[in-house]
Write an enzyme that holds these catalytic residues in place. Structure first.
Site, mmCIF file in Angstrom:
data_model
loop_
_atom_site.group_PDB
_atom_site.id
_atom_site.type_symbol
_atom_site.label_atom_id
_atom_site.label_comp_id
_atom_site.label_asym_id
_atom_site.label_seq_id
_atom_site.Cartn_x
_atom_site.Cartn_y
_atom_site.Cartn_z
ATOM 1 N N GLY A 41 -1.451 -4.220 -3.070
ATOM 2 C CA GLY A 41 -1.920 -3.023 -2.686
ATOM 3 C C GLY A 41 -2.679 -2.535 -1.963
ATOM 4 C CG HIS A 42 -5.301 1.592 -0.775
ATOM 5 N ND1 HIS A 42 -5.036 1.792 0.610
ATOM 6 C CD2 HIS A 42 -6.485 2.535 -0.920
ATOM 7 C CE1 HIS A 42 -5.753 2.564 1.039
ATOM 8 N NE2 HIS A 42 -6.749 2.959 0.148
ATOM 9 C CG PHE A 43 -8.601 -0.514 -3.794
ATOM 10 C CD1 PHE A 43 -9.898 -0.223 -3.460
ATOM 11 C CD2 PHE A 43 -7.770 0.537 -4.059
ATOM 12 C CE1 PHE A 43 -10.458 0.860 -3.337
ATOM 13 C CE2 PHE A 43 -8.512 1.942 -3.819
ATOM 14 C CZ PHE A 43 -9.806 1.908 -3.533
ATOM 15 C CG ASP B 99 -2.034 1.020 1.317
ATOM 16 O OD1 ASP B 99 -1.533 2.129 0.586
ATOM 17 O OD2 ASP B 99 -3.050 0.919 1.746
#
Length: 310
Positions: A285-287, A259
């Site tokens: 990552g973030h999602f 992230d």
């Protein structure tokens, strides 16, 4: 938990996810008026089962839970609203509305009351975290368990990517506000979905396209207001940490370790105030839910089954 028991619980959770794929629960799409807002939400699962509230974040809506909801609904009553400013939720024309996280939390809290959600677990992500943290601090007896998927609660979780926002928080001038506009472009929204992802072809383009379309429809200035107000969330961390120390809510931090905004240190920090918190990292990552949705569902079912008392 004993290793053999933990393995059995995880195996059961995996089986439930597989069963959900073969026999998906029906998801209802509804709207409720609360505090001058037409709040859209998704709902599935047995009404008498323990409730799980799913709170999405920036650049998203309850659409991000489209696959998770049917999997959780095999055993839980699942409710996922679109926060004001996102997705299908809209402020009723002519109604004054303060675009702050205090107000977003007030709306969601009122929504849970209207839905009769006296006890519930929460999954929080990104912006959903400061909304959910307010609900937990203000209503500790209602919270049965917490799942944070890249939902930050500690200063050490904030990367250098917050530099422009920190500048604007400290000096909210017109120029510093304008510098935040780039966070609402289509390219930046897409980047937040794909950065840190090993295989970006796993992410459906509709995810960032729908999120950006909602921003365009509702208005970029709304998002600018929320970005400027985000600094208030950090000021409330101490109250949140006190809540963790006093109540020790069952907590699972499951984190996309790549992230660019919320570092893994933010996940590890949960154990400082709540030593029993469980931390899991995913190579994404973030999602994280977009690439590792099945893993998250399995981990959540296992965790919730062990944590929520009938």
């Amino acid at each position: 938990m004993h290793t053999k028991s933990l393995f059995a619980a995880t195996t059961l959770a995996t089986a439930l996810v597989a069963s959900a794929a073969d026999h998906p629960a029906q998801v209802h799409h509804r709207t409720m008026e609360v505090q001058g807002v037409k709040l859209f939400y998704r709902e599935a699962g047995p009404a008498q089962a323990p409730t799980v509230l799913l709170l999405h974040g920036f650049g998203a809506s309850s659409y991000m839970f489209r696959d998770l909801i049917p999997q959780l609904a095999t055993r839980y009553h699942v409710v996922a609203p679109d926060l004001p400013g996102f997705g299908q939720t809209s402020v009723i024309p002519g109604q004054p509305f303060a675009w702050t996280f205090d107000k977003l939390a007030s709306v969601i809290d009122a929504f849970t009351v209207a839905k009769g959600m006296d006890r519930y677990a929460m999954y929080v992500f990104d912006y959903g975290a400061p909304v959910g943290w307010r609900l937990a601090v203000n209503n500790p007896d209602k919270i049965t368990a917490l799942v944070s998927q890249n939902g930050n609660a500690y200063e050490e979780g904030l990367s250098a990517g917050w530099a422009d926002m920190r500048t604007a928080w400290a000096a909210p001038s017109a120029a510093n506000r304008e510098a935040l506009r780039r966070f609402n472009t289509l390219d930046m929204t897409k980047w937040q979905y794909t950065e840190g992802v090993t295989d970006a072809s796993l992410i459906a383009p509709e995810t960032w396209q729908l999120a950006h379309a909602a921003t365009e429809r509702i208005g970029v200035e709304v998002q600018m207001d929320l970005l400027l107000d985000y600094g208030q969330n950090i000021k409330q961390y101490s109250a949140l940490h006190a809540y963790f120390r006093r109540y020790h809510p069952p907590t699972l931090a499951i984190w996309g370790k790549n992230d660019p905004f919320f570092f893994p240190a933010g996940a590890e920090a949960f154990k400082r105030d709540n030593p029993q918190a469980e931390v899991r990292f995913l190579d994404t990552g973030h999602f994280a839910i977009e690439t590792h949705g099945r893993e998250i569902a399995v981990q959540m079912l296992d965790f919730l089954d062990r944590s929520i008392k009938p």
